[in-house]
Design a protein around this motif. Structure first.
Motif, short mmCIF file in Angstrom:
data_model
loop_
_atom_site.label_atom_id
_atom_site.label_comp_id
_atom_site.label_asym_id
_atom_site.label_seq_id
_atom_site.Cartn_x
_atom_site.Cartn_y
_atom_site.Cartn_z
N CYS B 22 41.78 48.49 40.07
CA CYS B 22 42.30 47.39 40.55
C CYS B 22 42.36 47.00 41.89
O CYS B 22 42.27 45.94 42.33
N ILE B 25 38.81 46.38 43.42
CA ILE B 25 37.86 45.25 43.11
C ILE B 25 38.64 43.96 43.45
O ILE B 25 37.87 42.78 43.50
N CYS B 26 39.77 43.92 43.48
CA CYS B 26 40.61 42.51 43.73
C CYS B 26 40.15 41.95 44.94
O CYS B 26 40.19 42.53 45.96
N PRO B 27 39.49 40.71 44.84
CA PRO B 27 39.01 39.91 46.03
C PRO B 27 40.19 39.74 47.17
O PRO B 27 39.83 39.63 48.27
N CYS B 59 46.69 35.29 44.02
CA CYS B 59 45.64 35.64 42.95
C CYS B 59 45.14 34.32 42.60
O CYS B 59 45.41 33.24 42.47
N CYS B 62 40.82 35.11 38.66
CA CYS B 62 39.47 35.51 38.47
C CYS B 62 39.37 36.48 37.13
O CYS B 62 38.22 36.90 36.61
N GLU B 64 39.20 39.67 36.93
CA GLU B 64 38.26 40.90 37.16
C GLU B 64 39.28 42.09 36.87
O GLU B 64 38.91 42.94 36.10
N CYS B 65 40.50 42.20 37.38
CA CYS B 65 41.46 43.32 37.05
C CYS B 65 41.53 43.50 35.63
O CYS B 65 41.61 44.62 35.08
N VAL B 67 39.92 42.69 33.16
CA VAL B 67 38.61 43.08 32.37
C VAL B 67 38.29 44.45 32.71
O VAL B 67 37.87 45.24 31.94
N LYS B 68 38.55 44.84 34.08
CA LYS B 68 37.96 46.17 34.42
C LYS B 68 38.87 47.31 34.33
O LYS B 68 38.44 48.49 34.44
#
Lengths: 251, 82
Positions: B22, B25-27, B59, B62, B64-65, B67-68
């Motif tokens: 997390c 990957i967090c943009p 935030c 998205c 991503e966190c 899901v991943k």
């Protein structure tokens, strides 16, 4: 401060109450700002900045300045970067981006379990060569005091992993102050190649597409000199901040 | 402005520093890993670090966190606070 902290740390497993790094106050300030409580945010921000000025603040320095520090400081060591571990989860063995200077390094050599990854000592020449590599890679040099006025760390920072830059740019909390210099652009020499844009960690440079020239916002510029190093056309010059009346108070 | 309320299930997130997905990957780098305890003369072990969504106002939703995350410990919900 140190004595107080030592007393606090005497018992194993005790969470120290003394906030040397103002981290909790900054966290509350961020929360207050997110919730729209401007008054509370301003109060906490002032408190955190005051604490930082007394105990732990940083300033942006150029490559030349940081090399001068390497000549007068002893000992010099590379350390695992605490910001990158915190913000991006870097593993300790691939995280040697920061430098520590001064007698604190002996403490960490003697008791390696007290600092993750330990310390790697360097000669001033090795340190300078390494700093040049880091500069080429595009990291911003900053120094940090540990109990003003004692400088204990040289960091090589970037947005958003580094806490100082993050708090300053996104939340307006000045633990990190701008450098002694500011970058000015000679627009006649600039060809608009854009090499400088990717070097800036502070969102100060863009290309004016219609004129095909770079534009540097001097109020956002922190004076790190990264863009000046990369410019092939000598269009960027660093001038002393205090020589410009409008920027002299912009720290 | 808090648009998303991010919650971490610490019982599922057992090794935050060893995993760190997390964080990476967090943009907008919303998360931080923090020691939950400090010890005399030694560093906090990695297992006692806790993930915290400190910069939650950045935030973008998205997901991503969520899901991943291999442990399914991250939950992102729309916030009532505006």
């Amino acid at each position: 401060m140190f004595r107080l902290r030592k007393e606090e740390m005497k018992k194993e497993g005790v969470v120290p109450d003394i906030q040397t790094m103002a981290e909790d106050i900054i966290e509350q300030a961020i929360r207050a700002r997110d919730l729209g409580d401007t008054k509370k945010y301003m109060e906490l921000k002032t408190q955190a900045e005051k604490m930082a000025q007394n105990v732990h603040f940083g300033q942006v320095v150029t490559l030349e300045q940081v090399k001068k520090i390497m000549d007068i400081a002893y000992p010099i060591a590379r350390l695992s970067c605490v910001c990158r571990r915190r913000s991006r989860g870097f593993k300790d063995d691939e995280n040697f981006f920061c430098m520590g200077i001064g007698v604190g390094m002996y403490k960490w050599e003697r008791w390696p379990e007290s600092y993750r990854g330990g310390v790697h000592f360097m000669t001033p020449e090795e340190a300078k060569a390494w700093l040049e590599q880091v500069n080429e890679a595009g990291l911003v040099h900053t120094f940090w005091v540990f109990g003003t006025p004692y400088i204990g760390g040289i960091c090589n920072c970037e947005y958003p992993a580094c806490i100082g830059i993050r708090n300053r740019l996104d939340y307006g909390i000045s633990m990190l102050v701008k450098g002694e210099y500011v970058a000015l652009l000679d627009r006649d020499m600039c060809t608009g190649c854009g090499l400088c844009v990717e070097r800036c960690q502070f969102r100060a440079i863009n290309i004016e597409r219609t004129m095909l020239k770079a534009q540097i916002n001097p109020f956002r510029c922190f004076g790190c000199g990264l863009c000046e190093k990369k410019c092939k056309h000598n269009a960027i010059k660093l001038v002393e901040r205090e020589s410009l009346a409008g920027l002299a108070q912009e720290w | 402005m808090v648009r998303f309320e991010i919650s971490i299930d610490h019982s599922r997130c057992s090794d935050p520093l060893g995993c760190g997905i997390c964080l990476k990957i967090c943009p907008t780098a919303v998360f931080v890993a923090r020691p939950s305890q400090m010890f005399k003369f030694r560093e906090t072990p990695g297992a006692l670090y806790r993930i915290k969504p400190l910069y939650a106002s950045m935030c973008t939703g998205c997901m991503e966190c969520a899901v991943k995350c291999p442990a399914g410990a991250v939950r992102v919900e729309r916030s009532n606070v505006r």
